[in-house]
Design an enzyme around this catalytic site. Structure first.
Site, short mmCIF file in Angstrom:
data_model
loop_
_atom_site.label_atom_id
_atom_site.label_comp_id
_atom_site.label_asym_id
_atom_site.label_seq_id
_atom_site.Cartn_x
_atom_site.Cartn_y
_atom_site.Cartn_z
N SER A 14 52.33 35.64 20.75
CA SER A 14 53.37 34.67 21.12
C SER A 14 54.30 34.34 19.95
O SER A 14 53.85 34.02 18.85
CB SER A 14 52.74 33.37 21.63
OG SER A 14 53.77 32.41 21.82
N LYS A 65 48.93 29.82 33.82
CA LYS A 65 50.08 29.13 34.40
C LYS A 65 49.80 28.50 35.77
O LYS A 65 50.45 27.54 36.15
CB LYS A 65 51.27 30.09 34.53
CG LYS A 65 51.82 30.50 33.16
CD LYS A 65 53.04 31.36 33.26
CE LYS A 65 53.47 31.77 31.86
NZ LYS A 65 54.79 32.33 31.80
N ALA A 126 51.06 41.01 39.46
CA ALA A 126 51.00 39.84 40.34
C ALA A 126 50.48 38.63 39.56
O ALA A 126 49.88 37.73 40.13
CB ALA A 126 50.12 40.14 41.54
N ARG A 150 47.51 46.34 40.64
CA ARG A 150 46.24 47.08 40.60
C ARG A 150 45.24 46.45 41.58
O ARG A 150 44.63 47.14 42.39
CB ARG A 150 45.70 47.04 39.16
CG ARG A 150 44.35 47.68 39.00
CD ARG A 150 43.90 47.59 37.57
NE ARG A 150 43.77 46.20 37.12
CZ ARG A 150 43.37 45.85 35.91
NH1 ARG A 150 43.06 46.75 35.02
NH2 ARG A 150 43.27 44.58 35.57
P1 ATR Z 1 46.72 36.68 35.60
O1 ATR Z 1 46.76 37.83 36.58
O2 ATR Z 1 45.30 36.24 35.31
O3 ATR Z 1 47.69 35.57 35.88
P2 ATR Z 1 48.54 37.86 33.77
O4 ATR Z 1 48.36 38.29 32.36
O5 ATR Z 1 49.63 36.92 34.10
O6 ATR Z 1 47.15 37.27 34.19
O7 ATR Z 1 48.69 39.13 34.68
C1 ATR Z 1 48.18 40.32 34.31
C2 ATR Z 1 48.79 41.37 35.23
O8 ATR Z 1 48.67 42.63 34.58
C3 ATR Z 1 48.06 41.48 36.54
O9 ATR Z 1 48.97 41.86 37.53
C4 ATR Z 1 47.05 42.59 36.24
O10 ATR Z 1 46.59 43.28 37.34
P3 ATR Z 1 45.25 42.78 38.11
O11 ATR Z 1 45.69 41.68 39.00
O12 ATR Z 1 44.78 43.99 38.84
O13 ATR Z 1 44.29 42.33 37.05
C5 ATR Z 1 47.90 43.50 35.40
N1 ATR Z 1 47.10 44.40 34.55
C6 ATR Z 1 46.44 44.08 33.43
N2 ATR Z 1 45.82 45.16 32.92
C7 ATR Z 1 46.11 46.20 33.74
C8 ATR Z 1 45.77 47.59 33.78
N3 ATR Z 1 44.99 48.14 32.83
N4 ATR Z 1 46.25 48.34 34.80
C9 ATR Z 1 47.02 47.80 35.76
N5 ATR Z 1 47.39 46.49 35.78
C10 ATR Z 1 46.93 45.70 34.80
#
Ligand code: ATR
Length: 263
Positions: A14, A65, A126, A150
């Site tokens: 950040s 968030k 998402a 995913r």
């Molecule tokens: P959160 O989903 O807990 O709010 P975020 O950091 O705001 O956290 O979102 C992470 C996003 O990156 C999600 O859409 C996540 O997909 P999942 O919902 O399947 O977890 C996506 N993401 C993180 N790592 C990923 C990966 N290796 N491949 C595909 N999508 C990934």
């Protein structure tokens, strides 16, 4: 001295402390802005510190968030609409949860002069920031919003709030004018998003919410294949600008020096 914080996990990337402390100094405000790596169990107490006025304001980042909503007293209309908060402050004895990502995203798009009106938008991810983006894109007149995540269930949950979304399987690439990476893929330097760039065509707009690193593989490839590419720096800058203005009742300057600060 007033205390401000950005909370999240991970938090190392950040640049909020750098930007806020720069504006704090420029405007001769007696305050300090720190970052704090937290777990979900810490959110409630930290927000309570705003009520007790030990902390004057908090920025919330991934992945809290949405979770932070349950610990504030009131939501602003933006926070309520997006069900996502990134800025917390106290007003009239109440702790308020607000969302400045929506304004940040809209102003960021306007800054690069990209008109989403009648465009097909493809969103990857998402997570916490996506609802803000969907609302802004819809308001600005996007003709279609396609979303892929995913974990499909999270995409389908978003569709419950935004029925006009079109959900597709992770790994599939539809036809689009603008593609947004709203996943955390790219935060680590070797992270890659699998896309068939040859099928996508040229002159599309690739937008990455990630601003650190400055150019993800997603954006590098986009350029290589003849597309326009932008990172999330201006969105980040504008959401911070809105939060700063609310907290300090001073509108800080955004100029070349501020923009360079984040390079
Ligand atoms: P959160 O989903 O807990 O709010 P975020 O950091 O705001 O956290 O979102 C992470 C996003 O990156 C999600 O859409 C996540 O997909 P999942 O919902 O399947 O977890 C996506 N993401 C993180 N790592 C990923 C990966 N290796 N491949 C595909 N999508 C990934």
């Amino acid at each position: 001295m007033k205390k401000y914080l950005v909370i999240g996990n991970p938090i190392e990337h950040s640049l909020s402390p750098k930007l806020h402390n720069y504006w704090i100094k420029k405007n001769k405000i007696d305050a300090v802005y720190d970052k704090k790596l937290i777990n979900e169990a810490d959110i409630e107490d930290l927000i309570f510190q705003v009520k007790k006025e030990n902390i004057s304001g908090i920025n919330v980042t991934v992945p809290f968030k949405k979770k932070a909503i349950s610990f504030v007293d009131e939501l602003t209309s933006e926070a309520n609409e997006s069900q996502s908060i990134n800025t917390i402050y106290k007003e009239n004895d109440k702790v308020i949860g607000h969302n400045t990502d929506m304004a940040g995203f809209e102003l960021g798009l306007r800054y690069v002069n990209y008109d989403v009106k009648d465009k097909k938008i493809f969103i990857l991810g998402a997570g916490g920031v996506v609802s803000s983006m969907i609302l802004v894109l819809k308001k600005m007149g996007a003709s279609k919003i396609i979303l892929s995540n995913r974990t499909k269930k999270k995409a389908e949950d978003l569709k419950k709030s935004f029925s006009y979304l079109e959900i597709i399987d992770w790994g599939k690439t539809p036809e689009f004018d603008m593609i947004i990476n709203a996943t955390s893929l790219g935060l680590k330097n070797n992270d890659e998003i699998k896309l068939n760039y040859l099928d996508i065509g040229v002159n599309k707009f690739f937008y990455d919410v990630i601003y650190n690193p400055k150019e993800t593989i997603f954006l590098k490839r986009a350029k290589m294949f003849g597309n326009k590419a932008e990172n999330g720096k201006m969105m980040f800058l504008y959401q911070a600008h809105q939060a700063f203005t609310i907290w300090h009742k001073i509108m800080p300057e955004i100029n070349d020096e501020t923009i360079k600060l984040l390079d």
